[in-house]
Design an enzyme around this catalytic site. Structure first.
Site, short mmCIF file in Angstrom:
data_model
loop_
_atom_site.label_atom_id
_atom_site.label_comp_id
_atom_site.label_asym_id
_atom_site.label_seq_id
_atom_site.Cartn_x
_atom_site.Cartn_y
_atom_site.Cartn_z
N ALA A 66 0.86 -1.18 0.00
CA ALA A 66 0.00 0.00 0.00
C ALA A 66 0.89 1.24 0.00
CB ALA A 66 -0.89 -0.01 1.24
N GLY A 111 0.89 -5.17 0.90
CA GLY A 111 -0.21 -5.34 -0.04
C GLY A 111 0.23 -5.96 -1.35
N GLU A 114 0.10 -9.55 -0.74
CA GLU A 114 -1.31 -9.92 -0.61
C GLU A 114 -1.99 -10.01 -1.98
OE1 GLU A 114 -1.61 -6.71 2.35
OE2 GLU A 114 -2.67 -8.15 3.60
N GLU A 134 4.31 -4.75 7.49
CA GLU A 134 3.42 -3.73 8.07
C GLU A 134 3.71 -3.45 9.55
OE1 GLU A 134 2.46 -6.32 6.22
OE2 GLU A 134 1.00 -5.67 4.73
N1 CAA Z 1 4.56 3.44 -0.24
C1 CAA Z 1 4.97 4.58 -0.81
N2 CAA Z 1 6.20 4.73 -1.38
C2 CAA Z 1 7.02 3.69 -1.37
C3 CAA Z 1 6.65 2.46 -0.79
C4 CAA Z 1 5.36 2.35 -0.22
N3 CAA Z 1 4.90 1.20 0.32
N4 CAA Z 1 7.70 1.61 -0.91
C5 CAA Z 1 8.67 2.30 -1.55
N5 CAA Z 1 8.27 3.55 -1.81
C6 CAA Z 1 9.02 4.62 -2.46
C7 CAA Z 1 10.03 5.24 -1.52
O1 CAA Z 1 9.40 6.19 -0.68
C8 CAA Z 1 11.00 5.85 -2.50
O2 CAA Z 1 10.46 7.04 -3.00
P1 CAA Z 1 11.41 8.35 -3.17
O3 CAA Z 1 12.42 7.93 -4.19
O4 CAA Z 1 10.46 9.39 -3.66
O5 CAA Z 1 12.01 8.61 -1.84
C9 CAA Z 1 11.01 4.85 -3.65
O6 CAA Z 1 9.80 4.08 -3.51
C10 CAA Z 1 12.17 3.89 -3.61
O7 CAA Z 1 12.19 3.29 -2.32
P2 CAA Z 1 13.49 3.31 -1.37
O8 CAA Z 1 14.31 4.50 -1.61
O9 CAA Z 1 13.01 3.07 0.02
O10 CAA Z 1 14.24 2.03 -1.96
P3 CAA Z 1 15.17 1.01 -1.16
O11 CAA Z 1 15.79 0.15 -2.20
O12 CAA Z 1 16.07 1.73 -0.23
O13 CAA Z 1 14.15 0.13 -0.28
C11 CAA Z 1 12.15 -1.13 0.15
C12 CAA Z 1 13.17 -0.66 -0.90
C13 CAA Z 1 12.83 -2.11 1.09
C14 CAA Z 1 11.03 -1.84 -0.60
C15 CAA Z 1 11.62 0.08 0.94
O14 CAA Z 1 11.19 1.06 -0.02
C16 CAA Z 1 10.47 -0.21 1.83
O15 CAA Z 1 10.66 -0.76 2.91
N6 CAA Z 1 9.24 0.18 1.43
C17 CAA Z 1 8.06 0.06 2.26
C18 CAA Z 1 7.50 -1.35 2.17
C19 CAA Z 1 6.31 -1.49 3.10
O16 CAA Z 1 6.37 -1.20 4.26
N7 CAA Z 1 5.19 -2.00 2.54
C20 CAA Z 1 3.98 -2.22 3.29
C21 CAA Z 1 3.10 -1.01 3.14
S1 CAA Z 1 1.70 -1.08 4.20
C22 CAA Z 1 0.66 -2.21 3.47
O17 CAA Z 1 0.93 -2.74 2.40
C23 CAA Z 1 -0.60 -2.48 4.24
C24 CAA Z 1 -1.45 -3.50 3.62
O18 CAA Z 1 -1.40 -4.66 3.97
C25 CAA Z 1 -2.42 -3.16 2.64
#
Ligand code: CAA
Length: 260
Positions: A66, A111, A114, A134
Site C-alpha cells: 500500500a 499489499g 497480498e 506492516e
Molecule cells: N509506499 C509509498 N512509497 C514507497 C513504498 C510504499 N509502500 N515503498 C517504496 N516507496 C518509495 C520510496 O518512498 C521511494 O520514494 P522516493 O524515491 O520518492 O524517496 C522509492 O519508492 C524507492 O524506495 P526506497 O528509496 O526506500 O528504496 P530502497 O531500495 O532503499 O528500499 C524497500 C526498498 C525495502 C522496498 C523500501 O522502499 C520499503 O521498505 N518500502 C516500504 C514497504 C512497506 O512497508 N510495505 C507495506 C506497506 S503497508 C501495506 O501494504 C498495508 C497492507 O497490507 C495493505
C-alpha cells in the site's frame, strides 16, 4: 476512467496488467487499486481473454505494498475503507473464473504480497523478496495477509513473517510453497508466457471450476467440498470440451477446446 498508474495489454488470449509506478516501487494507492479492479473486470468479460498476468513495471518491484503516503493521517474509517478496497480487488481476482498468474519481478511486500497471494499461480524472479513488513510501521496486513498467508505457509510461519516483518528471498518462498517457480530475472517474462500459453490450451470450464473448488476448499467442510466436486465433475462430463478431449485422445491428436 482515466488510467494513469497501470498499463494493460491483450495479446493472443493473455491479458497483462502492469502496475506502473516504478519510482514508488509500484506501491498501490487508491486510484491504482481502482484501475486494477477495472482491468480485471475487462479481462473477466472479454471472451478472448483466457489467462491474466499481473506484474510490476521495471525490474525492482512487483509491488512494495500500500502507498504509505495515502495512509498518512488516516482516520479509523479511512483505514478500514482502504483495507476494504484492497480486499475487494483480491476477491475480484479470485472470482474472475480464469487463471491469474502473478509475475513477481522484485519486491512483493505488504499489499504487494497480498495481491500476489490472491492470484492462482506465482512465478518469481531470483531477485524477488517477499514479506509482510506492516508491523514495522505499526500496522497489520490489511488486504488479506492475516487470512491467506497462513493458508499458504501454516500459522507458525505466517506469524513469524507478520510478527517480524522480515523479508524472505525467492528460493525460500518457493520452499515454503508461497511461489510456484523461481527463474532468473531475464527469463521471467518468457517463463510467464510459457505457463500462460500452456493454460490457454486447457479446457476453460475445467480450469474455472477447479479454481472455484480449490478456492472454496478452505472455506467448506470436506463433505460439502466433495459434494461440490461431484457436481462440477457432472457438469464437466456434459461439456463439448470433454467430448473433444476424449475424441482427441482416441484419435491421437491435440484437443481444441472451445470452452463449451
Ligand atoms: N509506499 C509509498 N512509497 C514507497 C513504498 C510504499 N509502500 N515503498 C517504496 N516507496 C518509495 C520510496 O518512498 C521511494 O520514494 P522516493 O524515491 O520518492 O524517496 C522509492 O519508492 C524507492 O524506495 P526506497 O528509496 O526506500 O528504496 P530502497 O531500495 O532503499 O528500499 C524497500 C526498498 C525495502 C522496498 C523500501 O522502499 C520499503 O521498505 N518500502 C516500504 C514497504 C512497506 O512497508 N510495505 C507495506 C506497506 S503497508 C501495506 O501494504 C498495508 C497492507 O497490507 C495493505
Amino acid at each position: 476512467m482515466e488510467f494513469k498508474n497501470t498499463l494493460y495489454e491483450k495479446k493472443e488470449g493473455i491479458a497483462t496488467v502492469i502496475i506502473n509506478r516504478p519510482k514508488a516501487l509500484n506501491a498501490l494507492n487508491e486510484e491504482t487499486l481502482l484501475e486494477i479492479s477495472s482491468r480485471i473486470a475487462d479481462a473477466k468479460q472479454d471472451e478472448n481473454v483466457k489467462v491474466i498476468i499481473i506484474t510490476g513495471a521495471g525490474d525492482r518491484a512487483f509491488c512494495a505494498g500500500a502507498d504509505l503516503n495515502m495512509m498518512k493521517g488516516a482516520t479509523a474509517y479511512k483505514g478500514m475503507r482502504l483495507s476494504q478496497i484492497g480486499q475487494k480487488v483480491t476477491r475480484e481476482i479470485e472470482d474472475i473464473g480464469k487463471p491469474v498468474i502473478a509475475v513477481i519481478n522484485g519486491y512483493a511486500l505488504g499489499g504487494g504480497l497480498e495481491l500476489a497471494m490472491a492470484c492462482d499461480l506465482r512465478i518469481a524472479a531470483e531477485n524477488a523478496q517477499m514479506g509482510q513488513p506492516e508491523v514495522n510501521v505499526g500496522l497489520i496486513p490489511g488486504w488479506g495477509g492475516t487470512q491467506r498467508l497462513p493458508r499458504f505457509v501454516g500459522k507458525g510461519k505466517a506469524k513469524e513473517m507478520i510478527f517480524t516483518g522480515k523479508r524472505i528471498d525467492a528460493k525460500t518462498a518457493e520452499q515454503i510453497m508461497l511461489v510456484n517457480l523461481v527463474v532468473p530475472l531475464e527469463q521471467l517474462k518468457s517463463a510467464a508466457k510459457e505457463l500462460a500459453q500452456d493454460l490457454m490450451n486447457k479446457p476453460p470450464i475445467a480450469l474455472q471450476l477447479t479454481k472455484q473448488l480449490i478456492n472454496n476448499s478452505t472455506e467448506t467442510d470436506l463433505k460439502i467440498g466433495l459434494t461440490n466436486e461431484a457436481e462440477a465433475f457432472g457438469v464437466l462430463s456434459s461439456t463439448e470440451d470433454f467430448k473433444e478431449g476424449v475424441s482427441a485422445f482416441l484419435e491421437k491428436r491435440k484437443p481444441q477446446y472451445q470452452g463449451k
